[in-house]
Every structure is written in structure tokens, then in C-alpha cells.
Design a protein around this motif. Sequence first.
Motif, PDB file in Angstrom:
ATOM      1  N   VAL A 282       0.860  -1.185   0.000  1.00 41.90           N
ATOM      2  CA  VAL A 282       0.000   0.000   0.000  1.00 41.90           C
ATOM      3  C   VAL A 282       0.892   1.230   0.000  1.00 41.90           C
ATOM      4  N   LEU A 283       0.604   2.160  -0.910  1.00 38.09           N
ATOM      5  CA  LEU A 283       1.335   3.426  -0.986  1.00 38.09           C
ATOM      6  C   LEU A 283       0.406   4.571  -0.625  1.00 38.09           C
ATOM      7  N   LEU A 284       0.864   5.457   0.272  1.00 35.54           N
ATOM      8  CA  LEU A 284       0.162   6.697   0.602  1.00 35.54           C
ATOM      9  C   LEU A 284       1.045   7.839   0.119  1.00 35.54           C
ATOM     10  N   CYS A 285       0.604   8.573  -0.904  1.00 32.52           N
ATOM     11  CA  CYS A 285       1.476   9.510  -1.621  1.00 32.52           C
ATOM     12  C   CYS A 285       0.980  10.944  -1.514  1.00 32.52           C
ATOM     13  N   PHE A 379       3.972   2.088   2.535  1.00 31.30           N
ATOM     14  CA  PHE A 379       4.959   3.139   2.296  1.00 31.30           C
ATOM     15  C   PHE A 379       4.237   4.486   2.271  1.00 31.30           C
ATOM     16  N   VAL A 380       4.706   5.416   3.082  1.00 29.55           N
ATOM     17  CA  VAL A 380       4.206   6.793   3.063  1.00 29.55           C
ATOM     18  C   VAL A 380       5.255   7.641   2.347  1.00 29.55           C
ATOM     19  N   ARG A 448      16.104  -2.810  -0.655  1.00 34.88           N
ATOM     20  CA  ARG A 448      16.331  -3.235   0.724  1.00 34.88           C
ATOM     21  C   ARG A 448      15.043  -3.376   1.519  1.00 34.88           C
ATOM     22  N   LEU A 449      14.059  -2.498   1.268  1.00 33.64           N
ATOM     23  CA  LEU A 449      12.890  -2.452   2.136  1.00 33.64           C
ATOM     24  C   LEU A 449      11.690  -3.240   1.624  1.00 33.64           C
ATOM     25  N   LEU A 450      11.550  -3.368   0.296  1.00 31.76           N
ATOM     26  CA  LEU A 450      10.352  -4.051  -0.193  1.00 31.76           C
ATOM     27  C   LEU A 450      10.307  -5.481   0.335  1.00 31.76           C
TER      28      LEU A 450
END
Length: 452
Positions: A282-285, A379-380, A448-450
Motif C-alpha cells: 500500500v502506498l500513501l502519496c 509506504f508513506v 532493501r525495504l520491499l
Amino acid sequence: MTTGVAERLTSLVAALRAHGIRVGTGETVDAARAVEALGLADRERLREGLAATLLHTAGQRQVFDPVFDLYFPRGVGGPGPEAASAGREELRDRLAAALADDDRALMERLAVAAVEGFGGYGSSPGSDGWSSHQTLDRLRPQTLLARVRDEVRARGGGAGFTDRLLEDEIRRRIEGFRRMVAAEARRRAAERRGRDEIARRAVAPAPDRVDFLLIGKDRLAELRRTVAPLARKLATRLAARRRRASRGSVDLRRTLRGSLSTGGVPMKPVLRRRRPVRPELVLLCDVSGSVAGFSDFTMLLVQALHDQFSKVRVFAFVNRIDEVTGLLVHGAADPEGLGARIGAEATLTGWHGSSDYGVALGEFAQRYGDAVGPRTTVFVLGDARTNMSDPNLAALRRIAERARRVYWLNPEQRSRWGTGDSAAPAYAELVEMHECRNARQLGALVTRLLPV
């Protein structure tokens, strides 16, 4: 190869490395051999030979060419007195003729004369120099387009070209002249201040090293074109991580039990097998102001990686939040129009147009809470500047409690977190926040984070 040429070559390699172009010892040795084989008589042939030995992608040429011009310039000093004394209108007349003939040699000489005549500024040794912007502002080559077009038509040239295609070709020639002026201004400045300093300060970095908050529309469009190759590279890395992770960790109990047959020596470790379950994303952009380019690029990159996840949902906000997953799928075909599409079709603002993280996070937690679960990584994307409004830490805490992981990617440099209306330190106490100022940093963080 003479000592002077060798020093210029090693300095050129050092400047390329400083701009993020990886040049190894082998490439440097090949470049030295190319210089010996090609010689210095034909400068453009030398340029192409060094580019072939030192570069790995065509996109690196935009850094290589201006650096090459500094260390292997066309000449030294200024133009002759006749060229230097040419007036503005005379230069414009000669430039129009050169553009009509596509005479690059003449355009290069005119670029030298233009910088000498109109690019100088300052009067003291510490402040004087040459400016390509000032030169072009006074010469205004872009205003010659119609004149050059009519001259080409009058000569019977441009056969087979429509007016629009001919104008595009003339614009290309004008842009080439503008680059010549910029190269000449850098060369003259390098003679005064040193090539190494000008190579470091006056050569535009590669698109993937430009700060998202400073990148212009042209560089952003260029950066968007790197989404597909970057996504392929990251997908390969994620697949490799997934293969390693699927092997599982050592099952100590079963390993020790099996070691009884070998006298207690664990010859064959037993692994706990992991079920290959792809995670959700989920992306908050934040798509307001200068951070919009950062969010757009990241959304396009994640969309290109959607096959690596079981589900991807994307939400955009300014002070209201709305899901834009469907718009992103359609926007992949027109990446430059993605921001306009989101702004036109999504509900992103309420009673004002400024960003409000507290309201947006609260609305997401209330309306879209079911989008986050134990398999979800959130991810924000944003600078965490709240315009002095309530940051609503409780809403972010609720999201973090429901999600597997929450990461915040902040395009501002870390030293600015907490200054002015930035709530970054408060948010960073609840979730893991990372500085993400350019595409290079973004690629490293995504790898690295995904989740795998």
C-alpha cells in the motif's frame, strides 16, 4: 601517451566517478589504449572512442560530453579580435545563416564569439567569469526560428518536410547551438578556476542523482523514461531475495535429531520451508507542490513492479485522500500525464489546497482501514510538512499496528527534518523514516525495504 594527456584522462575518469558513473581500472586502461590508437588530431573521434570505452549506457552521455569538453577542449583562450568585436545583430545574422545551412563548424565559432562578446560579468579577479545564460539571453537564438525557416524554404531546402517538421529540425539545431554556448562558458570558466572545480560544480548531474525537490519538468520527464529499466533491475534483485528467503531458516530441533546418526555432528542441516506467499503493498502519496514529482515517479516504479506482489493499492492525498490504483494503471501508458489525471479525477482537497497529513492519515485509517492487514507493507511518501496543522499521530499509530511494516520515504534532506512546519521527527518515532532525495537512493531503498 604523454604525461599531460595521461593526467587529463585520469582527471576525466575521476570527474565521471564523482558524478556516479562507475569506471573501473579495466575501462581506464582501455581508454588509454583508445587515446594512443586514435590520437588527438580528430577531437570528435576521440570523444566517441572514450565514450565507447568508459560508458555503460547511452544516458550517461549527458554527463560525459560536458566533462570531456572540459578536459579535452577545442582550444584555449578567447577568440580572435575580429570575432570578439562582432556586434549583436551581426552575430545574429551569421547565426541565422549557420542554422539554415546546419553548419556546425561555423556555429561553434559563433558560440565562442558570443560568449566573449556577451557572456562576461564582473570586474574583480574573484568575481568575474562567463555566463551561458547571460549570453543566450542577449543573443536570443530562439527568436530566429521563423527567419531560418523562411530562409530554408526560399533556398528550396526542407524538401519533404512539413512546416512543423522543419521547425522541429530548426529547434534541434538551435538547441545544439545553446549547448555549444554552455560548453564554451564552462571552458572559459575552467581556465580561470580549474577544470576539476568546474567539472564538479557546473556539470549537471545524471537524472537519477538530481534531488526530487529540485528537479525540473524536463529532467523529470527524462527520469520517468528510466522507470522500465530500473524496474527490471529491481525485479531481478527482488526475485533473488525471494529465492533465498524461500529456503527457510535452520530447524535446530530436527537438525540435532538427524545428527544422532553421525555422532552428533550436524552434517545435513534441516530447513524450515516457507510457503511462497507474495506480500501486499500500500502506498500513501503526498502529491502536493514540489513533492508531486517524487510521488509520481515512485508510483510509476511500484506499478512497474506490481507482478512482484499479490496486491498493490495506491492512495494519493493533499488534505483529502483517494484511491488512485486504477488511474495509475492507465497512467503507465502516459507517465507524463499521470499527475494531471490524478488531480482531475481524484478527490484530494477539501476546503483549502495545502497539504494536511493529519486529516489525510485520519481519513485513510477511517475509510480504508481494511486495505491494511498482517501481510501488508505500507509506504508513506512525503516531506511530513503539515502546514502547522495537527499531525494526527494516533492515526499513523493505528495504521502501524495493523500493518506488517510501515516505512516513510522523505525527499527532504535529514538536516531539515523538524524545521519549520516539519513533523518528521514525531512521525519517525512511530515508523521507520528514510531520507530519499533522488532516484538512486530510491532504487537502493526499494531493493532493501520491499518485502519478499
